[in-house]
Design a protein around this motif. Structure first.
Motif, PDB file in Angstrom:
ATOM      1  N   ALA A  93       0.822  -1.212   0.000  1.00  9.27           N
ATOM      2  CA  ALA A  93       0.000   0.000   0.000  1.00  9.27           C
ATOM      3  C   ALA A  93       0.861   1.269   0.000  1.00  9.27           C
ATOM      4  CB  ALA A  93      -0.924  -0.002   1.218  1.00  9.27           C
ATOM      5  N   ALA A  94       2.040   1.186   0.621  1.00  5.83           N
ATOM      6  CA  ALA A  94       2.931   2.356   0.698  1.00  5.83           C
ATOM      7  C   ALA A  94       3.733   2.566  -0.587  1.00  5.83           C
ATOM      8  CB  ALA A  94       3.877   2.209   1.888  1.00  5.83           C
ATOM      9  N   GLY A  95       3.574   1.656  -1.554  1.00  6.82           N
ATOM     10  CA  GLY A  95       4.292   1.799  -2.824  1.00  6.82           C
ATOM     11  C   GLY A  95       5.731   1.309  -2.776  1.00  6.82           C
ATOM     12  N   LEU A  96       6.045   0.446  -1.806  1.00  5.35           N
ATOM     13  CA  LEU A  96       7.405  -0.081  -1.704  1.00  5.35           C
ATOM     14  C   LEU A  96       7.593  -1.324  -2.567  1.00  5.35           C
ATOM     15  CD1 LEU A  96       8.053   0.353   2.127  1.00  5.35           C
ATOM     16  CD2 LEU A  96       8.760   1.846   0.254  1.00  5.35           C
ATOM     17  N   LYS A  97       6.502  -1.978  -2.928  1.00 10.38           N
ATOM     18  CA  LYS A  97       6.552  -3.141  -3.823  1.00 10.38           C
ATOM     19  C   LYS A  97       5.202  -3.241  -4.524  1.00 10.38           C
ATOM     20  CE  LYS A  97       6.403  -7.191  -1.630  1.00 10.38           C
ATOM     21  NZ  LYS A  97       6.778  -8.269  -0.685  1.00 10.38           N
ATOM     22  N   PRO A  98       5.185  -3.764  -5.756  1.00 10.74           N
ATOM     23  CA  PRO A  98       3.916  -3.791  -6.477  1.00 10.74           C
ATOM     24  C   PRO A  98       2.939  -4.841  -5.973  1.00 10.74           C
ATOM     25  CG  PRO A  98       5.694  -4.672  -7.853  1.00 10.74           C
ATOM     26  CD  PRO A  98       6.332  -4.156  -6.608  1.00 10.74           C
ATOM     27  N   ILE A 122      24.620  -3.111 -12.513  1.00  8.47           N
ATOM     28  CA  ILE A 122      24.079  -1.769 -12.798  1.00  8.47           C
ATOM     29  C   ILE A 122      22.565  -1.758 -12.582  1.00  8.47           C
ATOM     30  CG2 ILE A 122      23.654  -0.068 -14.638  1.00  8.47           C
ATOM     31  CD1 ILE A 122      26.440  -0.785 -15.744  1.00  8.47           C
ATOM     32  N   GLY A 123      21.887  -2.793 -13.098  1.00  7.51           N
ATOM     33  CA  GLY A 123      20.433  -2.889 -12.925  1.00  7.51           C
ATOM     34  C   GLY A 123      20.022  -3.066 -11.476  1.00  7.51           C
ATOM     35  N   LEU A 124      20.791  -3.875 -10.745  1.00  5.71           N
ATOM     36  CA  LEU A 124      20.491  -4.100  -9.326  1.00  5.71           C
ATOM     37  C   LEU A 124      20.704  -2.822  -8.515  1.00  5.71           C
ATOM     38  CD1 LEU A 124      22.156  -7.608  -8.918  1.00  5.71           C
ATOM     39  CD2 LEU A 124      19.714  -7.138  -8.801  1.00  5.71           C
ATOM     40  N   ASP A 125      21.764  -2.095  -8.822  1.00 10.45           N
ATOM     41  CA  ASP A 125      22.029  -0.822  -8.120  1.00 10.45           C
ATOM     42  C   ASP A 125      20.907   0.182  -8.387  1.00 10.45           C
ATOM     43  OD1 ASP A 125      24.348  -1.859  -7.132  1.00 10.45           O
ATOM     44  OD2 ASP A 125      25.696  -0.773  -8.484  1.00 10.45           O
ATOM     45  N   ALA A 126      20.450   0.231  -9.646  1.00 13.30           N
ATOM     46  CA  ALA A 126      19.362   1.152 -10.017  1.00 13.30           C
ATOM     47  C   ALA A 126      18.081   0.780  -9.267  1.00 13.30           C
ATOM     48  CB  ALA A 126      19.136   1.115 -11.530  1.00 13.30           C
ATOM     49  N   TRP A 127      17.845  -0.523  -9.141  1.00 16.86           N
ATOM     50  CA  TRP A 127      16.659  -0.995  -8.417  1.00 16.86           C
ATOM     51  C   TRP A 127      16.737  -0.565  -6.945  1.00 16.86           C
ATOM     52  CZ3 TRP A 127      15.951  -4.289  -4.258  1.00 16.86           C
ATOM     53  CH2 TRP A 127      14.653  -4.759  -4.061  1.00 16.86           C
ATOM     54  N   CYS A 128      17.913  -0.708  -6.333  1.00 19.74           N
ATOM     55  CA  CYS A 128      18.095  -0.303  -4.928  1.00 19.74           C
ATOM     56  C   CYS A 128      17.842   1.196  -4.760  1.00 19.74           C
ATOM     57  CB  CYS A 128      19.496  -0.660  -4.435  1.00 19.74           C
ATOM     58  SG  CYS A 128      19.744  -2.434  -4.173  1.00 19.74           S
ATOM     59  N   GLU A 129      18.341   1.996  -5.694  1.00 17.11           N
ATOM     60  CA  GLU A 129      18.131   3.455  -5.630  1.00 17.11           C
ATOM     61  C   GLU A 129      16.647   3.797  -5.736  1.00 17.11           C
ATOM     62  OE1 GLU A 129      20.188   5.844  -4.668  1.00 17.11           O
ATOM     63  OE2 GLU A 129      21.498   4.115  -4.326  1.00 17.11           O
ATOM     64  N   LYS A 130      15.959   3.077  -6.616  1.00 13.31           N
ATOM     65  CA  LYS A 130      14.523   3.328  -6.812  1.00 13.31           C
ATOM     66  C   LYS A 130      13.737   2.963  -5.552  1.00 13.31           C
ATOM     67  CE  LYS A 130      11.344   3.189 -10.715  1.00 13.31           C
ATOM     68  NZ  LYS A 130      10.993   4.561 -10.406  1.00 13.31           N
ATOM     69  N   LEU A 131      14.148   1.884  -4.895  1.00 15.46           N
ATOM     70  CA  LEU A 131      13.496   1.495  -3.644  1.00 15.46           C
ATOM     71  C   LEU A 131      13.735   2.558  -2.564  1.00 15.46           C
ATOM     72  CD1 LEU A 131      11.945  -0.469  -1.849  1.00 15.46           C
ATOM     73  CD2 LEU A 131      14.066  -1.768  -1.515  1.00 15.46           C
ATOM     74  N   ARG A 151      11.610   7.094   0.729  1.00  7.87           N
ATOM     75  CA  ARG A 151      11.574   8.504   1.188  1.00  7.87           C
ATOM     76  C   ARG A 151      10.199   9.132   0.978  1.00  7.87           C
ATOM     77  NH1 ARG A 151      16.962   8.338  -0.899  1.00  7.87           N
ATOM     78  NH2 ARG A 151      16.321   9.058  -2.964  1.00  7.87           N
ATOM     79  N   ALA A 152       9.420   8.577   0.053  1.00 10.62           N
ATOM     80  CA  ALA A 152       8.126   9.178  -0.293  1.00 10.62           C
ATOM     81  C   ALA A 152       6.971   8.678   0.585  1.00 10.62           C
ATOM     82  CB  ALA A 152       7.807   8.894  -1.763  1.00 10.62           C
ATOM     83  N   GLN A 153       7.253   7.741   1.521  1.00 14.54           N
ATOM     84  CA  GLN A 153       6.166   7.203   2.358  1.00 14.54           C
ATOM     85  C   GLN A 153       6.463   7.447   3.842  1.00 14.54           C
ATOM     86  OE1 GLN A 153       6.617   4.029   4.409  1.00 14.54           O
ATOM     87  NE2 GLN A 153       8.734   4.722   4.120  1.00 14.54           N
ATOM     88  N   LYS A 154       5.434   7.220   4.694  1.00 15.98           N
ATOM     89  CA  LYS A 154       5.591   7.529   6.118  1.00 15.98           C
ATOM     90  C   LYS A 154       5.319   6.334   7.042  1.00 15.98           C
ATOM     91  CE  LYS A 154       4.394  12.452   5.737  1.00 15.98           C
ATOM     92  NZ  LYS A 154       4.085  12.565   4.320  1.00 15.98           N
TER      93      LYS A 154
END
Length: 268
Positions: A43-48, A232-241, A246-249
């Protein structure tokens, strides 16, 4: 007037009331809190999505539970209960649509061929990836139809095709940056026995429960031999997570860890 019950008590009561598979088989307190945490992470948007695997509870039980969780937690996003061949996924509809669309456009998932006929795992051939993407596209069409119906905050549906490799597709639907592939029509054997695997785990503290309660909401692995080529893809995924975090509480103290393990047999 009596004092309001602590949030954790409400979460435990909701799960124990709705999700029972027999007179005596209640979930433990820690399981109920972890279950709530996994749904709240969606619900917090951390995983689909989150794959329900706590017991053999049916769709209706899970629907009623999530509905109560929505009211307890004031969940504002639209959740969906998706049944795929006796498996139940709890999905953040809008996030799932964006995730699958981005995946089809950007090739941002590594598909790893772990067929039993191979001597070691490798990245899938382009034609295999093409087939997987056509299956993802089928699911995306289904998700879009669910998103288009805005009449309710919680909905449910079922979808299935005998052509799908559910192991591969669940890796995608659960938001992993890498997913295993093998010819599922033959059997579920793979070439991961005694192959060093790099396991990634993401967990965080659910704020409204006592401070030390950690919810592990991601756990996946990649063969360590392939790690340099997909780093590179795994690092990008970690950054996106981290960005989503940061966008949820609802959660604090995100912790992403990695370790290398070697197993005699790996069940997919």
């Amino acid at each position: 007037m009596g004092m309001a019950k602590p949030f954790s008590h409400l979460l435990i009561a909701a799960a124990q009331h709705h999700i029972r598979t027999g007179k005596k088989t209640k979930l433990s307190h820690s399981s109920t809190l972890r279950l709530a945490g996994e749904v709240l992470a969606v619900a917090a948007g951390l995983k689909p999505a989150f794959l329900y695997d706590y017991n053999s509870a049916g769709i209706l039980q899970i629907l009623n539970y999530v509905q109560q969780l929505q009211s307890i937690s004031q969940i504002g996003c639209r959740l969906h209960i998706l049944s795929i061949a006796d498996n139940v996924l709890i999905i953040n509809l809008e996030m799932m649509q964006l995730w699958l669309e981005m995946l089809l456009l950007q090739n941002n998932i590594s598909f790893i061929d772990v067929s039993a006929s191979r001597t070691c795992p490798g990245l899938c051939d382009p034609e295999v990836v093409g087939v997987i993407k056509s299956h993802i596209s089928d699911i995306l069409d289904h998700i879009k139809a669910m998103v288009a119906d805005t009449s309710q905050l919680l909905s449910s549906s079922a979808v299935f095709s005998t052509e799908w490799n559910l192991c591969t597709l669940f890796g995608v639907l659960l938001g992993y940056p890498a997913s295993y592939s093998f010819p599922a029509q033959k059997n579920f054997d793979n070439c991961l026995s005694l192959v060093p695997l790099r396991v990634f785990t993401a967990q965080a503290t659910l704020c409204r429960i006592h401070t030390d309660f950690k919810v592990p909401f991601y756990s996946f692995s990649v063969p360590d031999i392939l790690y340099p080529s997909i780093k590179i893809g795994l690092d990008a995924w970690c950054e996106k997570l981290k960005e989503a975090f940061r966008a949820q509480k609802d959660f604090t103290d995100l912790c992403i860890t990695t370790e290398v393990v070697t197993l005699t047999a790996v069940a997919l």
